[in-house]
Enzyme design. Structure first.
Site, PDB file in Angstrom:
ATOM      1  N   ASN A  93     -11.251 -25.867  67.404  1.00 12.00           N
ATOM      2  CA  ASN A  93     -11.597 -24.590  68.040  1.00 12.00           C
ATOM      3  C   ASN A  93     -10.778 -24.399  69.304  1.00 12.00           C
ATOM      4  OD1 ASN A  93     -13.232 -26.711  69.071  1.00 12.00           O
ATOM      5  ND2 ASN A  93     -14.738 -25.286  69.861  1.00 12.00           N
ATOM      6  N   GLU A 136     -10.743 -21.841  72.507  1.00 16.56           N
ATOM      7  CA  GLU A 136     -11.515 -20.806  73.204  1.00 16.56           C
ATOM      8  C   GLU A 136     -10.656 -20.040  74.198  1.00 16.56           C
ATOM      9  OE1 GLU A 136     -14.955 -22.911  74.711  1.00 16.56           O
ATOM     10  OE2 GLU A 136     -15.803 -23.049  72.685  1.00 16.56           O
ATOM     11  N   CYS A 140     -12.445 -20.474  65.670  1.00 16.34           N
ATOM     12  CA  CYS A 140     -13.156 -21.674  65.204  1.00 16.34           C
ATOM     13  C   CYS A 140     -12.195 -22.663  64.526  1.00 16.34           C
ATOM     14  CB  CYS A 140     -14.237 -21.300  64.206  1.00 16.34           C
ATOM     15  SG  CYS A 140     -15.628 -20.427  64.925  1.00 16.34           S
ATOM     16  N   GLU A 199     -12.434 -24.412  61.683  1.00 12.77           N
ATOM     17  CA  GLU A 199     -12.189 -24.339  60.233  1.00 12.77           C
ATOM     18  C   GLU A 199     -11.283 -23.162  59.876  1.00 12.77           C
ATOM     19  OE1 GLU A 199     -14.941 -24.176  62.041  1.00 12.77           O
ATOM     20  OE2 GLU A 199     -16.671 -23.887  60.741  1.00 12.77           O
ATOM     21  N   CYS A 203     -20.149 -21.150  61.398  1.00 15.96           N
ATOM     22  CA  CYS A 203     -20.701 -19.859  61.850  1.00 15.96           C
ATOM     23  C   CYS A 203     -20.550 -18.820  60.736  1.00 15.96           C
ATOM     24  CB  CYS A 203     -19.996 -19.403  63.123  1.00 15.96           C
ATOM     25  SG  CYS A 203     -18.383 -18.661  62.854  1.00 15.96           S
ATOM     26  N   CYS A 211     -16.931 -17.689  59.867  1.00 16.27           N
ATOM     27  CA  CYS A 211     -16.195 -18.678  59.068  1.00 16.27           C
ATOM     28  C   CYS A 211     -16.702 -18.705  57.633  1.00 16.27           C
ATOM     29  CB  CYS A 211     -16.311 -20.066  59.700  1.00 16.27           C
ATOM     30  SG  CYS A 211     -15.307 -20.200  61.187  1.00 16.27           S
TER      31      CYS A 211
HETATM   32  N1  THU Z   1     -17.326 -23.540  66.362  1.00  9.37           N
HETATM   33  C1  THU Z   1     -16.394 -23.929  65.458  1.00  9.37           C
HETATM   34  O1  THU Z   1     -15.199 -24.090  65.787  1.00  9.37           O
HETATM   35  N2  THU Z   1     -16.791 -24.169  64.194  1.00  9.37           N
HETATM   36  C2  THU Z   1     -18.091 -24.155  63.768  1.00  9.37           C
HETATM   37  O2  THU Z   1     -18.346 -24.433  62.604  1.00  9.37           O
HETATM   38  C3  THU Z   1     -19.160 -23.830  64.725  1.00  9.37           C
HETATM   39  C4  THU Z   1     -18.710 -23.288  66.036  1.00  9.37           C
HETATM   40  C5  THU Z   1     -16.891 -23.351  67.755  1.00  9.37           C
HETATM   41  C6  THU Z   1     -16.833 -21.946  68.265  1.00  9.37           C
HETATM   42  C7  THU Z   1     -16.918 -22.166  69.762  1.00  9.37           C
HETATM   43  O3  THU Z   1     -15.625 -22.484  70.264  1.00  9.37           O
HETATM   44  C8  THU Z   1     -17.793 -23.399  69.892  1.00  9.37           C
HETATM   45  O4  THU Z   1     -17.788 -24.030  68.626  1.00  9.37           O
HETATM   46  C9  THU Z   1     -19.217 -23.090  70.308  1.00  9.37           C
HETATM   47  O5  THU Z   1     -19.775 -22.104  69.514  1.00  9.37           O
END
Ligand code: THU
Length: 134
Positions: free
Chosen positions: A42, A44, A53, A55, A88, A91
């Site tokens: 991920n 940000e 994210c 995945e 999420c 995704c």
């Molecule tokens: N996040 C992911 O990268 N993948 C997931 O399956 C769940 C959430 C990330 C998004 C954000 O950067 C952090 O986790 C918190 O939500």
């Protein structure tokens, strides 16, 4: 390659996470038929919705190297949560269109727990391109 081995690659990808806002680092590893593994973490941003994210990063990484849905064999996703990392909704929507419904998705955490699932289970009754027909 075993689920545990692919999960280990996702743990390696997780080290590349840029998550100074959530402090929730996530890693993903996508195995292809030719043996190539694409990593994602991920990433940000101070403008939160700009974030990506793990995945989806792995999936898009593979696609930008020319890989297609049929090339995808297995996907592992990992975070340091109490339970296995659950993708999420965004995704789930991306995976339901771009990742084969018959291929396993392994959800893990750092305790070594692994749960196997698939796109059908993650997003039943998904919105599909066929639904765009007027
Ligand atoms: N996040 C992911 O990268 N993948 C997931 O399956 C769940 C959430 C990330 C998004 C954000 O950067 C952090 O986790 C918190 O939500």
């Amino acid at each position: 390659m075993t689920a545990e081995e692919l999960m280990q690659k996702a743990i390696e990808a997780r080290a590349l996470s840029y998550s100074p806002y959530s402090h929730f680092a996530v890693g993903a590893a996508l195995l292809c038929r030719d043996g190539t593994i694409y990593l994602g973490a991920n990433v940000e941003n101070a403008s939160y919705p700009v974030s990506m994210c793990a995945e989806r990063n792995a999936l898009y990484h593979a696609m930008m190297e020319g890989k297609k849905k049929d090339d995808f064999v297995a996907l592992a996703i990992v975070a340091n949560g109490e339970h296995e990392c659950s993708p999420c909704g965004m995704c789930r929507q991306a995976l339901s269109e771009l990742y084969p419904s018959s291929a396993p998705i392994y959800l893990g955490n750092l305790t070594g727990a692994i749960k196997e699932t698939n796109t059908k289970e993650l997003l039943p009754f998904a919105f599909r391109k066929e639904d765009l027909q007027k």
